[in-house]
Structure formats: structure tokens, C-alpha cells
Write a protein that holds these residues in place. Structure first.
Motif, PDB file in Angstrom:
ATOM      1  N   ALA A  80       2.179 -10.503  -5.375  1.00  0.00           N
ATOM      2  CA  ALA A  80       1.134 -10.222  -6.368  1.00  0.00           C
ATOM      3  C   ALA A  80       0.748  -8.748  -6.329  1.00  0.00           C
ATOM      4  O   ALA A  80       0.541  -8.121  -7.379  1.00  0.00           O
ATOM      5  CB  ALA A  80      -0.088 -11.104  -6.102  1.00  0.00           C
ATOM      6  N   ALA A  81       0.665  -8.183  -5.135  1.00  0.00           N
ATOM      7  CA  ALA A  81       0.310  -6.769  -5.004  1.00  0.00           C
ATOM      8  C   ALA A  81       1.402  -5.874  -5.577  1.00  0.00           C
ATOM      9  O   ALA A  81       1.114  -4.857  -6.229  1.00  0.00           O
ATOM     10  CB  ALA A  81       0.062  -6.431  -3.536  1.00  0.00           C
ATOM     11  N   VAL A  82       2.670  -6.223  -5.346  1.00  0.00           N
ATOM     12  CA  VAL A  82       3.790  -5.454  -5.911  1.00  0.00           C
ATOM     13  C   VAL A  82       3.729  -5.484  -7.435  1.00  0.00           C
ATOM     14  O   VAL A  82       3.902  -4.453  -8.107  1.00  0.00           O
ATOM     15  CB  VAL A  82       5.130  -6.006  -5.399  1.00  0.00           C
ATOM     16  CG1 VAL A  82       6.300  -5.451  -6.214  1.00  0.00           C
ATOM     17  CG2 VAL A  82       5.315  -5.668  -3.920  1.00  0.00           C
ATOM     18  N   ALA A  83       3.485  -6.663  -8.007  1.00  0.00           N
ATOM     19  CA  ALA A  83       3.381  -6.781  -9.463  1.00  0.00           C
ATOM     20  C   ALA A  83       2.246  -5.910  -9.999  1.00  0.00           C
ATOM     21  O   ALA A  83       2.391  -5.243 -11.035  1.00  0.00           O
ATOM     22  CB  ALA A  83       3.178  -8.244  -9.851  1.00  0.00           C
ATOM     23  N   ALA A  84       1.125  -5.893  -9.297  1.00  0.00           N
ATOM     24  CA  ALA A  84      -0.016  -5.096  -9.744  1.00  0.00           C
ATOM     25  C   ALA A  84       0.292  -3.603  -9.681  1.00  0.00           C
ATOM     26  O   ALA A  84      -0.083  -2.843 -10.580  1.00  0.00           O
ATOM     27  CB  ALA A  84      -1.237  -5.428  -8.887  1.00  0.00           C
ATOM     28  N   VAL A  85       0.976  -3.171  -8.626  1.00  0.00           N
ATOM     29  CA  VAL A  85       1.348  -1.756  -8.518  1.00  0.00           C
ATOM     30  C   VAL A  85       2.287  -1.375  -9.663  1.00  0.00           C
ATOM     31  O   VAL A  85       2.136  -0.317 -10.285  1.00  0.00           O
ATOM     32  CB  VAL A  85       2.005  -1.473  -7.154  1.00  0.00           C
ATOM     33  CG1 VAL A  85       2.615  -0.067  -7.141  1.00  0.00           C
ATOM     34  CG2 VAL A  85       0.994  -1.615  -6.029  1.00  0.00           C
ATOM     35  N   ALA A  99       0.838  -1.203   0.000  1.00  0.00           N
ATOM     36  CA  ALA A  99       0.000   0.000   0.000  1.00  0.00           C
ATOM     37  C   ALA A  99       0.872   1.252   0.000  1.00  0.00           C
ATOM     38  O   ALA A  99       0.584   2.216  -0.727  1.00  0.00           O
ATOM     39  CB  ALA A  99      -0.926  -0.016   1.215  1.00  0.00           C
ATOM     40  N   ALA A 100       1.933   1.230   0.797  1.00  0.00           N
ATOM     41  CA  ALA A 100       2.860   2.368   0.794  1.00  0.00           C
ATOM     42  C   ALA A 100       3.551   2.489  -0.553  1.00  0.00           C
ATOM     43  O   ALA A 100       3.767   3.599  -1.059  1.00  0.00           O
ATOM     44  CB  ALA A 100       3.887   2.197   1.909  1.00  0.00           C
ATOM     45  N   ALA A 110       4.600   5.443  -5.361  1.00  0.00           N
ATOM     46  CA  ALA A 110       4.758   5.370  -6.810  1.00  0.00           C
ATOM     47  C   ALA A 110       3.860   6.392  -7.511  1.00  0.00           C
ATOM     48  O   ALA A 110       4.255   7.016  -8.509  1.00  0.00           O
ATOM     49  CB  ALA A 110       4.440   3.964  -7.308  1.00  0.00           C
ATOM     50  N   ALA A 111       2.663   6.587  -6.995  1.00  0.00           N
ATOM     51  CA  ALA A 111       1.763   7.587  -7.583  1.00  0.00           C
ATOM     52  C   ALA A 111       2.325   8.989  -7.419  1.00  0.00           C
ATOM     53  O   ALA A 111       2.187   9.837  -8.308  1.00  0.00           O
ATOM     54  CB  ALA A 111       0.393   7.487  -6.930  1.00  0.00           C
ATOM     55  N   ARG A 112       2.966   9.236  -6.314  1.00  0.00           N
ATOM     56  CA  ARG A 112       3.482  10.584  -6.026  1.00  0.00           C
ATOM     57  C   ARG A 112       4.814  10.860  -6.727  1.00  0.00           C
ATOM     58  O   ARG A 112       5.046  11.948  -7.243  1.00  0.00           O
ATOM     59  CB  ARG A 112       3.645  10.729  -4.514  1.00  0.00           C
ATOM     60  CG  ARG A 112       4.140  12.108  -4.079  1.00  0.00           C
ATOM     61  CD  ARG A 112       4.257  12.203  -2.572  1.00  0.00           C
ATOM     62  NE  ARG A 112       5.383  11.449  -2.039  1.00  0.00           N
ATOM     63  CZ  ARG A 112       5.269  10.436  -1.185  1.00  0.00           C
ATOM     64  NH1 ARG A 112       4.077  10.050  -0.765  1.00  0.00           N
ATOM     65  NH2 ARG A 112       6.338   9.810  -0.745  1.00  0.00           N
ATOM     66  N   GLU A 113       5.708   9.870  -6.739  1.00  0.00           N
ATOM     67  CA  GLU A 113       7.087  10.098  -7.183  1.00  0.00           C
ATOM     68  C   GLU A 113       7.340   9.763  -8.645  1.00  0.00           C
ATOM     69  O   GLU A 113       8.385  10.128  -9.189  1.00  0.00           O
ATOM     70  CB  GLU A 113       8.053   9.286  -6.297  1.00  0.00           C
ATOM     71  CG  GLU A 113       8.011   9.626  -4.820  1.00  0.00           C
ATOM     72  CD  GLU A 113       8.621  10.972  -4.522  1.00  0.00           C
ATOM     73  OE1 GLU A 113       9.269  11.558  -5.426  1.00  0.00           O
ATOM     74  OE2 GLU A 113       8.447  11.456  -3.388  1.00  0.00           O
TER      75      GLU A 113
END
Length: 407
Positions: free
Chosen positions: A197-202, A163-164, A169-172
Motif C-alpha cells: 500500500a505504501a509503494v502504491a501511494a509513493v 520510506a527510502a 523518488a523525490a530526488r531522482e
């Protein structure tokens, strides 16, 4: 007749590049030099146990290639790497659950070079790289040399916080995420399949590359292997997987490999041509021969059994060695334990007293790209026998008591 050049006319030499000035020496390497005395029991370095190297098997492999194929083994080679070695690595990678062809791979001079090649191929000065906090030290050095802006992503006892990661990633707007998801250096933590899986999705949603570093994955003592991040949906076309023979055969071979999508791999090949043309031909040929005739899996069983016993000796002895209120983990594999002393302790300030007692660890602070945890320390359990580990922990306990009395 021309005028003589005045002797005092020499100008100062140009300054070093800014990247050399801003990038410091590795604290781990500095501590290893400080503790090189044989009487020191060092938990500082990630040095594989030398008595477990299959020296006879490696020697026989070199003897074979130098006797049977000396002209090929001692000649220049292709940048991509020895075909037989790439085929062997591809077969092992496929057997571990990731379909891989020899042409998917680039042989590197240790996985460290693989990360340098990725940095050269991907990063412009000012690009943002996201890293776990804390992070592998040499990766921070590489990104500093590239002129990247390194942004830490928070972690907890389970590793990287997805989540962090998404929020940052959205900000930077980063170009690259660097992770060691299995038995991480320095913490020994392993990222769960759900978090992978969450990292891959991000990464897919935010549009960034992933450098997945896996030098320790085959050093699992218990539990089931977790699939590589690159195997999860969204990561397949944006992940470079790095690994090495350093921890499973011998670090002196300096052999690693990089598996990456075609365009990125081609860019890394060109970067490698500029760096060193190709990795040592004779070392690659010997490694290919070794994998063909020796049972590496049987060798790894012996290594894992020894390392499990050493892990147990370290973890089970920490309660008596560290001050009350300390915390540490029990990694399921790899080489490292991450310990945190109670509030008020400074692992860096304590180190000189610890070294005076002929024992050593690595303070945790240099591993952080963000604000450091001064009380953290990394301890490696693989280099010494269980008896030596017990003796080292006794020395560590006395050193910490001595420092407390003097403080």
C-alpha cells in the motif's frame, strides 16, 4: 574499362551499438553452462523440477490442437494473443482477486518479453528506473539495453523500504519502479500488504509507473496470499502486472502475459509487432486447451508439496553446511533462499572451489545495482530432490572448509 578495386581497400565493419557493449552476459547463465555436467548438484539455476512437468497432459493438448484445429494452430495469429488463452488467464486472475477482462491482457513470449516490451514502450535513454537492491538480473540487463539509469532502492529482511523509495523518488524523478513483491528473485522475500500500500501511494504521489513482476505468486507453501500491488489505491492506473506459465506449467512453452492500462498496453502491442509479430500460435492454442481440460490447481498442489519439502531440506541443512555466523531466510514460497556468509567471505571468489566439489550456487554480488554484498549467495531448492539437496549441502560444506584451509 573501370579501374579494379584494390584488394586491400576493405574497411573495418562498424562497431556494435553502445548498448551491446555496456550490457554483460548473465552470470547465472554463465554458471549454468559451467555446471551442466550431470554429476553437479546445482543450487544455481531457477529451473523448475522437470519430473513434475505434466508432460502427458501437455502432449495431449498439443495433439488435440494439431489434430482438430491444425490450420488455425499453425497459422499466423493476432499480436494480442489467442482469445481462449487470454480468457483463461483473465478468469484465473479474477479468481485470485484482481478483476481482469481478456482485453486487458497481452500474451508474451515469457514474462521476460513483457518486461522488454514495457522498457521499449516507456523508457528513453537516460530515464531513471528504480529497482530493489538486490534485483532480478535479467531486469538489469533489459534496463541497460534501454539506456536507462538504474537507481537501487534499499531493502531489508521484509523487502523494499517504502520510506527510502519515497526519498529516492523525490530526488531522482524516476519514470519506472520495477519490483518482484512476492517470493522475490533473488531473495525469496515477500512484501507485506502494508508495504505494498505504501509503494502504491509513493508511485501515485511521485508520478511513476510500476512494473509488478509475479512469476512465483502461485508457488506459496504457507500463509495467506497478499494482494497484488496493482490492487492498492493509487496503483491501479499506473501498474503493469507481469506473470508467466514458466513456473506453474513449463518454461519451455515460453508463455507469459502482461496486464496494463489501455494506453500502455496498446504501446506494448505495437512494440511486440515490431519484435516478433505474435507469440507462437500453436503453443498458445495448446496452453488454452490444457487450461480448459486439465486441473492446473490440482497440479499446483503437487508442485507446491514437492517444493515445500525441498525448501525444508535446504533451509534445515544450511546450519551444518555454512560457516558459523552465516544468515539465511526461510521463504514462504517461490524458488530461492538468500544466504549471507560471515564477514570476510567472498561468495564469488569461493565459487571455483565449490564447483570443483560438484556443487554450485549463484554469488549474490551481480544482483546488486548498488554496492554489492560480496558475502551473499542465492540458492535454489526446486530442481533437486531432498536427498540430492542433502548430498549437495554436504559437498558445499566440504568445499567451504577446503577453501578456508587453503586460504
Amino acid at each position: 574499362m573501370p579501374d579494379a578495386i584494390p584488394a586491400a581497400a576493405s574497411a573495418p565493419v562498424p562497431q556494435l551499438a553502445a548498448r551491446a557493449a555496456r550490457t554483460g552476459s548473465s552470470p547465472v547463465r554463465d554458471i549454468l553452462a559451467l555446471t551442466a555436467r550431470p554429476e553437479v548438484i546445482s543450487f544455481a539455476g531457477g529451473l523448475p523440477a522437470p519430473e513434475l512437468f505434466d508432460a502427458p497432459g501437455i502432449a495431449a493438448a498439443f495433439q488435440h490442437v494439431l489434430t482438430e484445429h491444425p490450420r488455425r494452430a499453425l497459422q499466423y495469429s493476432t499480436t494480442e494473443g489467442d482469445p481462449a488463452l487470454r480468457a483463461a488467464v483473465a478468469a484465473r486472475t479474477t479468481a485470485r482477486g484482481l478483476a481482469t477482462a481478456p482485453d486487458d491482457l497481452l500474451v508474451t513470449t515469457g514474462s521476460q518479453q513483457g518486461l522488454s516490451l514495457l522498457s521499449t514502450a516507456l523508457l528513453e535513454p537516460g530515464d531513471v528506473v528504480l529497482v530493489e537492491d538486490p534485483c532480478y538480473l535479467a531486469a538489469l540487463q533489459i534496463f541497460s539495453f534501454a539506456g536507462a539509469r538504474v537507481v537501487p532502492v534499499p531493502t531489508d529482511d521484509e523487502g523494499l523500504d517504502p520510506a527510502a523509495l519515497d526519498e529516492i523518488a523525490a530526488r531522482e524523478r524516476p519514470k519506472l519502479l520495477y519490483i518482484v513483491p512476492t517470493f522475490q528473485n533473488p531473495t525469496g522475500r515477500t512484501l507485506s500488504a502494508e508495504r505494498r500500500a505504501a509503494v502504491a501511494a509513493v508511485a501515485a504521489r511521485r508520478g511513476l509507473w510500476i512494473a509488478e513482476d509475479d512469476p512465483y505468486g502461485e508457488l506459496r507453501f504457507e500463509g495467506e496470499p497478499v494482494p497484488w500491488v496493482t490492487s492498492f489505491p493509487g496503483a491501479e492506473d499506473r501498474t503493469a502486472l507481469l506473470s508467466s506459465f514458466s513456473k506453474v506449467v513449463a518454461p519451455g512453452l515460453r508463455l507469459g502475459w502482461l496486464r496494463a492500462p489501455a494506453a500502455l498496453r496498446r504501446a506494448c502491442v505495437i512494440a511486440k509487432q515490431a519484435a516478433d509479430l505474435h507469440t507462437s500460435t500453436v503453443d498458445q492454442a495448446a496452453a488454452a486447451r490444457y487450461l480448459a481440460v486439465e486441473d492446473l490447481d490440482a497440479h499446483l498442489v503437487r508442485v507446491r508439496d514437492a517444493y515445500r519439502e525441498r525448501r525444508n531440506a535446504l533451509v534445515d541443512g544450511l546450519a551444518a553446511a555454512l560457516p558459523e555466523g552465516s544468515r539465511w531466510n526461510r521463504p514462504a514460497g517461490g524458488m530461492f533462499v538468500w544466504a549471507t556468509l560471515p564477514e570476510g567471505y567472498d561468495a564469488t571468489a569461493l565459487l571455483p572451489e565449490v564447483v570443483r566439489h560438484d556443487v554450485a550456487y549463484v554469488p549474490g554480488a551481480p544482483f546488486f545495482a548498488g554496492p554489492p554484498d560480496a558475502a551473499a549467495a542465492r540458492l535454489s531448492f526446486v530442481t533437486h530432490s531432498p536427498a540430492e539437496i542433502t548430498e549437495g549441502l554436504g559437498r558445499l560444506a566440504e568445499a567451504l572448509r577446503s577453501a578456508r584451509r587453503e586460504g
